[in-house]
Design an enzyme around this catalytic site. Structure first.
Site, PDB file in Angstrom:
ATOM      1  N   GLY A   1      -9.130  -3.781   5.473  1.00 43.61           N
ATOM      2  CA  GLY A   1      -9.402  -3.458   6.881  1.00 43.61           C
ATOM      3  C   GLY A   1      -8.584  -4.185   7.921  1.00 43.61           C
ATOM      4  O   GLY A   1      -8.680  -3.876   9.104  1.00 43.61           O
TER       5      GLY A   1
ATOM      6  N   LYS B   1     -18.744  -6.312   1.916  1.00 40.43           N
ATOM      7  CA  LYS B   1     -19.778  -5.603   1.178  1.00 40.43           C
ATOM      8  C   LYS B   1     -21.039  -6.456   1.138  1.00 40.43           C
ATOM      9  O   LYS B   1     -20.973  -7.672   0.979  1.00 40.43           O
ATOM     10  CB  LYS B   1     -19.307  -5.332  -0.262  1.00 40.43           C
TER      11      LYS B   1
ATOM     12  N   ARG C   1      -8.053  -7.358 -10.033  1.00 45.44           N
ATOM     13  CA  ARG C   1      -8.808  -8.585 -10.344  1.00 45.44           C
ATOM     14  C   ARG C   1     -10.222  -8.197 -10.789  1.00 45.44           C
ATOM     15  O   ARG C   1     -10.606  -7.041 -10.656  1.00 45.44           O
ATOM     16  CB  ARG C   1      -8.912  -9.443  -9.070  1.00 45.44           C
TER      17      ARG C   1
ATOM     18  N   GLU D   1     -10.286   2.009  -5.876  1.00 47.93           N
ATOM     19  CA  GLU D   1     -11.170   2.320  -4.751  1.00 47.93           C
ATOM     20  C   GLU D   1     -10.842   3.705  -4.198  1.00 47.93           C
ATOM     21  O   GLU D   1      -9.675   4.013  -3.962  1.00 47.93           O
ATOM     22  CB  GLU D   1     -10.963   1.314  -3.605  1.00 47.93           C
TER      23      GLU D   1
ATOM     24  N   GLU E   1      -7.106   2.040  -2.549  1.00 47.13           N
ATOM     25  CA  GLU E   1      -6.294   0.938  -3.075  1.00 47.13           C
ATOM     26  C   GLU E   1      -6.785   0.567  -4.471  1.00 47.13           C
ATOM     27  O   GLU E   1      -7.849   1.009  -4.909  1.00 47.13           O
ATOM     28  CB  GLU E   1      -6.285  -0.282  -2.152  1.00 47.13           C
TER      29      GLU E   1
ATOM     30  N   HIS F   1     -17.633   4.725   0.172  1.00 46.22           N
ATOM     31  CA  HIS F   1     -16.695   3.911  -0.603  1.00 46.22           C
ATOM     32  C   HIS F   1     -17.221   3.890  -2.031  1.00 46.22           C
ATOM     33  O   HIS F   1     -18.243   3.278  -2.300  1.00 46.22           O
ATOM     34  CB  HIS F   1     -16.628   2.489  -0.006  1.00 46.22           C
TER      35      HIS F   1
ATOM     36  N   ASN G   1      -7.664  -2.774  -6.873  1.00 45.67           N
ATOM     37  CA  ASN G   1      -7.877  -4.218  -6.957  1.00 45.67           C
ATOM     38  C   ASN G   1      -7.534  -4.662  -8.367  1.00 45.67           C
ATOM     39  O   ASN G   1      -8.145  -4.197  -9.332  1.00 45.67           O
ATOM     40  CB  ASN G   1      -9.324  -4.578  -6.627  1.00 45.67           C
TER      41      ASN G   1
ATOM     42  N   LYS H   1       0.810  -1.225   0.000  1.00 44.83           N
ATOM     43  CA  LYS H   1       0.000   0.000   0.000  1.00 44.83           C
ATOM     44  C   LYS H   1       0.842   1.274   0.000  1.00 44.83           C
ATOM     45  O   LYS H   1       0.434   2.282  -0.579  1.00 44.83           O
ATOM     46  CB  LYS H   1      -0.953   0.000   1.202  1.00 44.83           C
TER      47      LYS H   1
ATOM     48  N   LYS I   1      -2.490   2.034   9.246  1.00 43.51           N
ATOM     49  CA  LYS I   1      -2.817   0.957   8.303  1.00 43.51           C
ATOM     50  C   LYS I   1      -1.592   0.096   8.033  1.00 43.51           C
ATOM     51  O   LYS I   1      -0.475   0.610   8.006  1.00 43.51           O
ATOM     52  CB  LYS I   1      -3.297   1.546   6.963  1.00 43.51           C
TER      53      LYS I   1
HETATM   54  C1  MV4 Z   1      -9.814   4.813   5.783  1.00 45.36           C
HETATM   55  C2  MV4 Z   1     -10.975   5.297   6.444  1.00 45.36           C
HETATM   56  C3  MV4 Z   1     -10.970   6.613   6.864  1.00 45.36           C
HETATM   57  N1  MV4 Z   1      -9.881   7.380   6.699  1.00 45.36           N
HETATM   58  N2  MV4 Z   1      -8.760   5.622   5.625  1.00 45.36           N
HETATM   59  C4  MV4 Z   1     -11.264   0.267   5.312  1.00 45.36           C
HETATM   60  C5  MV4 Z   1     -10.744  -0.790   4.410  1.00 45.36           C
HETATM   61  C6  MV4 Z   1      -9.476  -0.271   3.849  1.00 45.36           C
HETATM   62  N3  MV4 Z   1      -9.443  -0.509   2.443  1.00 45.36           N
HETATM   63  C7  MV4 Z   1      -9.444   1.171   4.163  1.00 45.36           C
HETATM   64  N4  MV4 Z   1     -10.575   1.455   5.016  1.00 45.36           N
HETATM   65  C8  MV4 Z   1     -10.773   2.697   5.495  1.00 45.36           C
HETATM   66  N5  MV4 Z   1      -9.735   3.559   5.332  1.00 45.36           N
HETATM   67  C9  MV4 Z   1      -8.800   6.864   6.084  1.00 45.36           C
HETATM   68  N6  MV4 Z   1      -7.721   7.646   5.930  1.00 45.36           N
HETATM   69  C10 MV4 Z   1     -12.052   4.433   6.593  1.00 45.36           C
HETATM   70  C11 MV4 Z   1     -11.960   3.120   6.130  1.00 45.36           C
HETATM   71  C12 MV4 Z   1     -13.125   2.315   6.369  1.00 45.36           C
HETATM   72  C13 MV4 Z   1     -13.924   1.868   5.330  1.00 45.36           C
HETATM   73  C14 MV4 Z   1     -13.625   2.151   4.004  1.00 45.36           C
HETATM   74  C15 MV4 Z   1     -14.421   1.685   3.005  1.00 45.36           C
HETATM   75  C16 MV4 Z   1     -15.555   0.972   3.300  1.00 45.36           C
HETATM   76  C17 MV4 Z   1     -15.877   0.676   4.593  1.00 45.36           C
HETATM   77  C18 MV4 Z   1     -15.069   1.117   5.618  1.00 45.36           C
HETATM   78  C19 MV4 Z   1     -15.417   0.815   6.930  1.00 45.36           C
HETATM   79  C20 MV4 Z   1     -14.612   1.242   7.948  1.00 45.36           C
HETATM   80  C21 MV4 Z   1     -13.459   1.988   7.659  1.00 45.36           C
END
Ligand code: MV4
Length: 445
Positions: free
Chosen positions: A165, A237, A292, A275, A288, A208, A290, A116, A158
């Site tokens: 997540g 999801k 695929r 995303e 990020e 998202h 994906n 990442k 992260k």
């Molecule tokens: C975040 C965020 C808020 N601020 N990054 C969750 C999965 C991973 N791909 C990144 N995620 C998140 N990153 C920042 N800087 C909140 C999430 C997040 C989230 C993102 C997409 C869909 C659902 C989520 C549920 C909780 C947290």
């Protein structure tokens, strides 16, 4: 063009790929574990090879077994589907070493997006907006505290090897930093054998929204508009739709351009997804990529009228894409029907389906490998069907979906159908005013 494709997957996606191959005149080889010997993908493929015991590590994740199956059947391509080995660069490389085309991007493209921090650096260079934060790995707790002061709380830690997540911690104030830093590192180390973590500003109540892209082997990249995937529970999801109810033509143009810059930065070849987190002011940030085909690709197929698996196979065979972008026409919603009990914390509910009647009719597509008498094994994910409703407007798509859910009869196991029935009648969902926190405040009636 391919003559014979081995499908290194199971369930609904294996069937989905078989269907497109048949339309294209390509022979298919199913692989299956002993737990899947009665699965539909085994029956629908032209040939089938048992690749091992029930556990994924003995079958769908076992590279030597898969390669042996591909060699004895003379496959000239391997489609990985999603999950399992779909984003395993080493697997893609081994396919190449055997002279079999991995239907997806190259190993170096998978690696460029798998880490990442590397992905984020690439995006900054390409001019794609990213969440403000530190550049690179955190080296110490003191560095984390200093950086958080600069960025301003709340921040999020992260895992650089993460995604989806895992190994994530939100930190609201400095007194929480020590514990968050240590647990994030420990979790990342245990889950990915890589304990590297980095920091970002925490975006509160984001949506998202992801952009579907496609790139060919000659440098042409296009986008196929967005999917809104904000209806999630514990990073799983449950509902996806296109267009996003939050989208505007101008935001789509800007996000689409950013997604094309992102994919072009790594000369991306194949179909893929960028995303983004989108805040309430419609600022968007790369999260990020994906590399695929995704579970939710069907909603895009329905609004842009395109078979994405066919595109993916054609791109892999060296065909060109036109390079124009695609706007959604009408509205599509997908509900994931899982063998889980929504009244008991979505606990898995594997077992035998005794009675099954799947919905149909105008505006309904069902992608499923379920049949009456089929036993859902406990070893794999719990997805048993995807219902996709298509209509002119979002409101009509929701009503069509509710009608389809209400005629779905499935006995013998618990499913997420009652959850979706309630969601389709939820006023806030229907208004389109929701974000990724929506399901935290949702209870089954
Ligand atoms: C975040 C965020 C808020 N601020 N990054 C969750 C999965 C991973 N791909 C990144 N995620 C998140 N990153 C920042 N800087 C909140 C999430 C997040 C989230 C993102 C997409 C869909 C659902 C989520 C549920 C909780 C947290």
């Amino acid at each position: 063009m391919f003559k014979k494709i081995l499908i290194a997957n199971r369930g609904e996606i294996a069937l989905r790929i078989i269907r497109t191959c048949r339309e294209m005149g390509i022979k298919t080889i199913a692989v299956y574990s002993t737990a899947d010997k009665d699965s539909l993908h085994v029956r629908f493929a032209d040939e089938a090879v048992c690749i091992g015991k029930a556990a994924s590590s003995d079958s769908y994740l076992n590279i030597p077994h898969l390669m042996a199956a591909a060699e004895i059947t003379n496959a000239d391509g391997i489609h990985p589907g999603y999950g399992f080995l779909a984003e395993n660069a080493r697997f893609a490389e081994i396919c190449g070493e055997h002279g079999i085309k991995f239907i997806g991007p190259t190993p170096s493209m998978i690696n460029a997006m798998g880490d990442k921090i590397t992905a984020k650096e690439t995006m900054i260079k390409a001019g794609v907006p990213v969440v403000p934060g530190g550049e690179g790995l955190l080296e110490s707790l003191d560095e984390a505290k200093g950086l958080a002061k600069e960025i301003g709380y709340p921040v999020i830690l992260k895992a650089t090897a993460g995604g989806g997540g895992k190994g994530m911690r939100v930190v609201w104030e400095e007194s929480d930093m020590e514990r968050a830093y240590n647990t994030a590192k420990a979790e990342a180390g245990a889950a990915f054998k890589n304990d590297g973590v980095y920091m970002e500003k925490f975006v509160e109540e984001p949506r998202h929204i992801e952009i579907q892209v496609a790139g060919d082997q000659y440098g042409t990249v296009c986008h196929l508009s967005e999917r809104d995937c904000s209806i999630q529970r514990r990073h799983q999801k449950l509902v996806e739709e296109s267009p996003s109810p939050f989208m505007t033509p101008e935001l789509r143009r800007r996000m689409g351009e950013a997604a094309i810059r992102a994919a072009s930065a790594i000369n991306y070849e194949s179909v893929g997804t960028i995303e983004f987190l989108v805040d309430k002011h419609r600022n968007f940030f790369f999260m990020e990529m994906n590399t695929r085909i995704q579970v939710e690709h069907c909603v895009t197929e329905e609004v842009v009228n395109f078979d994405l698996i066919k595109e993916q196979i054609k791109i892999s065979a060296g065909e060109t894409i036109s390079g124009r972008n695609y706007e959604p026409v009408g509205h599509a919603i997908e509900c994931r029907i899982n063998a889980e009990d929504p009244y008991n914390d979505f606990r898995p509910s594997p077992g035998r389906i005794t009675v099954l009647h799947q919905p149909g009719g105008h505006g309904i597509r069902v992608d499923s490998h379920a049949y009456a008498g089929y036993t859902i094994p406990p070893y794999y994910d719990s997805l048993i069907a995807k219902i996709i409703a298509v209509a002119r407007t979002r409101g009509e798509a929701i009503d069509t979906m509710h009608r389809a859910l209400s005629e779905y009869v499935i006995e013998g196991i618990k499913t997420t159908i009652p959850f979706h029935l309630q969601l389709m009648k939820d006023e806030r969902f229907r208004s389109g005013d929701f974000n990724t926190k929506f399901l935290e405040g949702f209870t089954m009636q």
